[in-house]
Design an enzyme around this catalytic site. Structure first.
Site, short mmCIF file in Angstrom:
data_model
loop_
_atom_site.label_atom_id
_atom_site.label_comp_id
_atom_site.label_asym_id
_atom_site.label_seq_id
_atom_site.Cartn_x
_atom_site.Cartn_y
_atom_site.Cartn_z
N GLU A 258 -14.45 4.45 -10.74
CA GLU A 258 -14.17 4.05 -9.37
C GLU A 258 -14.50 5.20 -8.42
OE1 GLU A 258 -10.16 2.76 -8.64
OE2 GLU A 258 -10.15 1.35 -10.33
N GLU A 312 -10.80 -6.64 -0.02
CA GLU A 312 -9.66 -7.39 -0.57
C GLU A 312 -8.57 -7.52 0.50
OE1 GLU A 312 -9.01 -6.97 -5.05
OE2 GLU A 312 -9.58 -4.94 -4.46
N LYS A 315 -4.61 -7.18 -0.18
CA LYS A 315 -4.05 -5.97 -0.80
C LYS A 315 -2.94 -5.41 0.07
CE LYS A 315 -6.41 -3.87 -4.41
NZ LYS A 315 -6.59 -2.58 -5.07
N GLU A 321 -6.77 0.05 2.62
CA GLU A 321 -6.71 -0.56 1.28
C GLU A 321 -7.46 -1.89 1.23
OE1 GLU A 321 -5.51 0.13 -1.90
OE2 GLU A 321 -5.52 2.17 -1.08
#
Length: 489
Positions: A258, A312, A315, A321
């Site tokens: 990641e 996303e 999240k 985030e």
């Protein structure tokens, strides 16, 4: 870089790649077939899933895309306590889909050592049981087992030569590294220069975190090795290598599972911007694919999965985030990556303009033959490739092929048949223009062609070395396949 004569040499063949993580915390998650269609259109050949979703594995079948599946953290305890549970997991999520779905690795948990200390004690058991199940199915050579670790477990990460893992984790880390080494696997590492920068209170310059060029006096210097570091990513990777060697593990490669940069943030996250996210990921991709390597292992590229494919929106946490994605739920790019010269992977410009560029794995000799043909029988004006002209730099066969192939492609009105060159070329939406070398060259007529040019057919029998003045580069093609000839300390 010089190495002492008594150091261990470790040679292996390894494919360096850029992949993407696919998170699913979206209010309108695309159907797996839509996800796969996006992957194909962006020529993404490596993905990491945070689970082993059956619909996604079925959609990925027969695509050739290399898939890393994951054992979620909540399933670790059951697997670590029962060999049969591990075997059932492998059968259901791997054996049932392989080889139609090209599963190449299994991530056992995620950042377990730093987030789930109680589960950490059984992590090595889980790794071994999953691996044993692969051995029983005769898949242990094709599919590697590892566990993604947070780079925060590396203490004193600068200078890298003094880095070491959190010693309280050694009772788990040492048998885990022994497992990785004995099974020919790799250390999976999550690296987030964004957080390193944010938490450094101004010590880390933004350009150093974003891979941007630095003047020599701004580069970070390892006081022990006198090696210069130009970005956080390389420094953390090398810190991991030194931390492993401190524990006497000297031949375990690193794969970054990641990394990325958020494109939007709250008021207290001023550097989570579109421009910074674009700069980080664009520079990262070029850094990985051009075989730069790290100062400790120059020329040894670090395969990397970008976090992440989609924003996303569901999240939890700060606004950043929700904004690490390259695309929104509709497959629209959040920003257009600047990927000149790095091939077709993640060529996410969705405008109508298309270009013809060299494939990532193209043979340099075949590329040169294609240049010769385009600049001869293909009637491409290759004078801009001469020394001192706008497209001479960078002086390598890939860049020159991009110019010659794309010019011919536009001469032929962007016909798909005009972008073949013995299967050494591919159509891309990423503009390969750089500096004063602008693509497509010249000005197009109404039909997208240059006048009434009639071009010869470029096939295997017409690849004669046509007379041209193009400088022949001896630079190896920049590609995603890298041969590891590693000297690991």
């Amino acid at each position: 870089m010089e190495h002492d004569a008594d150091l261990c040499l470790f040679f292996t063949t390894f494919e360096a790649f850029i992949g993407v993580n696919i998170g699913t915390s979206l209010s309108d998650m695309p159907h797996p077939t839509q996800v796969v269609a996006l992957l194909k259109s962006q020529q993404i050949h490596h993905v990491r899933l945070y689970d082993a979703d059956q619909a996604m594995l079925i959609a990925l079948a027969k695509t050739g895309i290399e898939v890393s599946v994951s054992v979620p953290n909540e399933e670790l305890l059951a697997i670590a306590q029962s060999n049969s549970t591990a075997a059932n997991w492998v059968y259901r999520n791997v054996v049932a889909h392989y080889p139609s779905t090209n599963i190449t690795s299994i991530c056992v948990g995620s950042e377990v050592l730093t987030t789930l200390p109680n589960v950490a004690k059984i992590l090595v058991n889980a790794l071994k049981y999953i691996h044993s199940a692969l051995v029983a199915s005769n898949l242990d050579r094709q599919i590697k087992v590892s566990t993604p670790l947070s780079s925060s477990m590396i203490l004193d990460s600068f200078p890298p030569s003094q880095a070491f893992f959190n010693r309280s984790l050694n009772p788990i880390l040492i048998p885990m590294l022994d497992f990785l080494q004995s099974t020919g696997s790799y250390l999976m590492l999550n690296i987030y220069p964004y957080y390193d920068y944010m938490e450094s209170n101004g010590v880390i310059p933004l350009d150093y975190a974003l891979f941007k060029p630095l003047p020599p006096n701004k580069e970070a210097i390892d006081s022990n090795t006198l090696v210069h570091y130009t970005n956080v990513f390389d420094a953390v990777v090398d810190a991991a290598y030194f931390a492993m060697s401190f524990l006497n593990f000297t031949n375990i490669p690193v794969v970054v599972t990641e990394t990325g940069w958020p494109s939007k943030g709250d008021r207290n996250e001023p550097d989570a911007t579109l421009d910074n996210a674009n700069a980080y990921n664009s520079n990262l991709i070029k850094h990985v694919l051009n075989m730069t390597g790290t100062p400790k292992h120059p020329g040894i590229a670090i395969s990397t999965y970008i976090y992440e494919l989609y924003n996303e929106d569901t999240k939890a946490g700060p606004l950043s985030e929700k904004n690490w994605g390259l695309f929104d739920a509709n497959g629209k790019p959040i920003y257009i990556l600047h990927l000149t010269g790095s091939g077709a992977v993640l060529a996410n410009d969705t405008t109508n303009q298309t270009y013809c560029v060299a494939k990532d794995d193209a043979d340099p000799k075949m590329l040169q033959a294609g240049i010769d043909w385009a600049c001869g029988p293909g009637k491409v004006d290759c004078s801009p490739l001469l020394q001192g002209q706008p497209c001479y730099e960078p002086d390598n066969v890939v860049a020159h092929a991009n110019y010659a192939f794309d010019t011919y492609y536009h001469l032929m009105g962007r016909s798909s048949e005009a972008c073949n060159f013995n299967q050494m070329a591919t159509i891309s939406t990423s503009n390969p223009s750089h500096g004063s070398c602008v693509f497509p060259p010249g000005s197009l007529g109404k039909n997208g062609t240059f006048g009434n040019v009639t071009a010869a057919s470029m096939n295997s029998t017409s690849l004669d070395s046509s007379a041209n003045n193009v400088h022949r580069s001896l630079v190896l093609v920049i590609g995603v396949v890298v041969t590891w000839g590693v000297v690991l300390l």
